[in-house]
Design an enzyme around this catalytic site. Sequence first.
Site, short mmCIF file in Angstrom:
data_model
loop_
_atom_site.label_atom_id
_atom_site.label_comp_id
_atom_site.label_asym_id
_atom_site.label_seq_id
_atom_site.Cartn_x
_atom_site.Cartn_y
_atom_site.Cartn_z
N CYS A 16 0.82 -1.22 0.00
CA CYS A 16 0.00 0.00 0.00
C CYS A 16 0.85 1.26 0.00
CB CYS A 16 -0.93 0.00 1.21
SG CYS A 16 -2.29 -1.19 1.06
N LYS A 19 0.63 3.49 -3.15
CA LYS A 19 -0.59 4.25 -3.48
C LYS A 19 -0.22 5.67 -3.89
CE LYS A 19 -4.35 3.60 -0.91
NZ LYS A 19 -5.26 3.42 0.26
N THR A 47 -16.69 10.37 0.55
CA THR A 47 -15.98 10.45 1.83
C THR A 47 -14.76 9.54 1.86
OG1 THR A 47 -17.45 8.76 2.78
CG2 THR A 47 -18.07 11.06 3.11
N ASP A 49 -14.48 6.41 1.45
CA ASP A 49 -14.72 5.22 2.25
C ASP A 49 -14.04 4.00 1.64
OD1 ASP A 49 -15.81 3.73 4.40
OD2 ASP A 49 -17.60 4.98 4.37
N ASP A 50 -14.11 2.86 2.34
CA ASP A 50 -13.36 1.68 1.94
C ASP A 50 -13.95 0.96 0.74
OD1 ASP A 50 -11.30 1.48 4.15
OD2 ASP A 50 -13.13 1.55 5.33
N ASP A 67 -8.59 -3.66 -4.80
CA ASP A 67 -7.31 -3.23 -4.25
C ASP A 67 -6.21 -4.09 -4.85
OD1 ASP A 67 -5.46 -1.92 -2.52
OD2 ASP A 67 -7.05 -1.71 -1.03
N GLY A 138 -10.79 -13.59 -13.11
CA GLY A 138 -9.91 -12.43 -13.05
C GLY A 138 -9.49 -11.94 -14.41
N HIS A 139 -8.49 -11.06 -14.40
CA HIS A 139 -7.97 -10.49 -15.64
C HIS A 139 -6.48 -10.27 -15.46
CE1 HIS A 139 -8.09 -8.41 -19.47
NE2 HIS A 139 -7.42 -7.39 -18.94
N ASP A 226 -10.40 0.59 7.62
CA ASP A 226 -9.13 -0.11 7.82
C ASP A 226 -7.98 0.84 7.53
OD1 ASP A 226 -9.52 -0.12 5.05
OD2 ASP A 226 -8.85 -2.18 4.78
#
EC number: 2.7.9.3
Length: 347
Positions: A16, A19, A47, A49-50, A67, A138-139, A226
Amino acid sequence: MSTEVRLTQYSHGAGCGCKISPKVLETILHSEQEKFLDPHLLVGNETRDDAAVYDIGNGTGIISTTDFFMPIVDDPFDFGRIAATNAISDIYAMGGKPIMAIAILGWPIDKLAPEIARKVIEGGRAACKEAGIVLAGGHSIDAPEPIFGLAVTGIVNIDRVKQNSAAKVGSQLFLTKPLGIGVLTTAEKKGLLLPEHQGIAIETMCRLNKLGMDFAEVAGITAMTDVTGFGLLGHLSEICAGSGVQATLHFAKVPKLPEVESYIAKGCVPGGTGRNFDSYGHLIGEMTELQRKLLCDPQTSGGLLLAVLPEAMDEVKAIARCHGIELTAIGELSEQQSGRVLIEVNE
């Protein structure tokens, strides 16, 4: 699992910590274009948010999140586990139950063998299995650096959605995982991590935030998120800004990984720490250098940050104890005052 390949050598970022900084992200997301409004979208990106939450009727909401990131560890299986655990966490942070995931894979096929990518996928599948969900597809793309993550779907009772923008004055703050993941992983890359600390960060990152589903039942939890790439102060500032409150944080009470202060003193500070402070440091009161470097440390698959009303504290602590976690209040929320910073940090 050991491997001859060091995945972290093939990426410029880590977990992370890669980011885009909050300041730059604000520029990217700002648009004068008229937004399409859907009354069934209960939680969007207003906001930060997650995850997004969409009302499908009968009191049920669909949670959608994604993510992904570059390797934070060298072992491909562990990389897959960590990335998947981190992605699934967003569902738990909203108080939801994950039901399905699909994989996102970018792979430098001219540099790294496909067998290594397979181990990454296997790690992701292992985390999904632990969460009780299937990795359904998936990709993948040919990319200059290895990237892995998930898009995850969950469900939640719309009356029990936990957001980062509903915190109440008087709430106590709790954090379910210790800080310092960015510091310890940086120490390992620098060859400074002591033998007794090997594997601690990986174990922490691979621990699912399943207790978020139990926290959803507690009305006295007024906000939940989180803690990931923006660090504790970054995600706490989002709670404060979205909820119209300000926070006091007690540094001594914040849970920390072993010897994290000594590793900071040795210069084991990831680049994301400085980017985080540059983005929201103006919202924070005076801090020592140690406080700044730990509280802005980018976490990968970090813990849940809770705002809890006093009458719900015993119930929250009991739930955490059932998951093997002892919680201590690390701060409290008060009424936001004009001209004051959003977060004060004391000893």
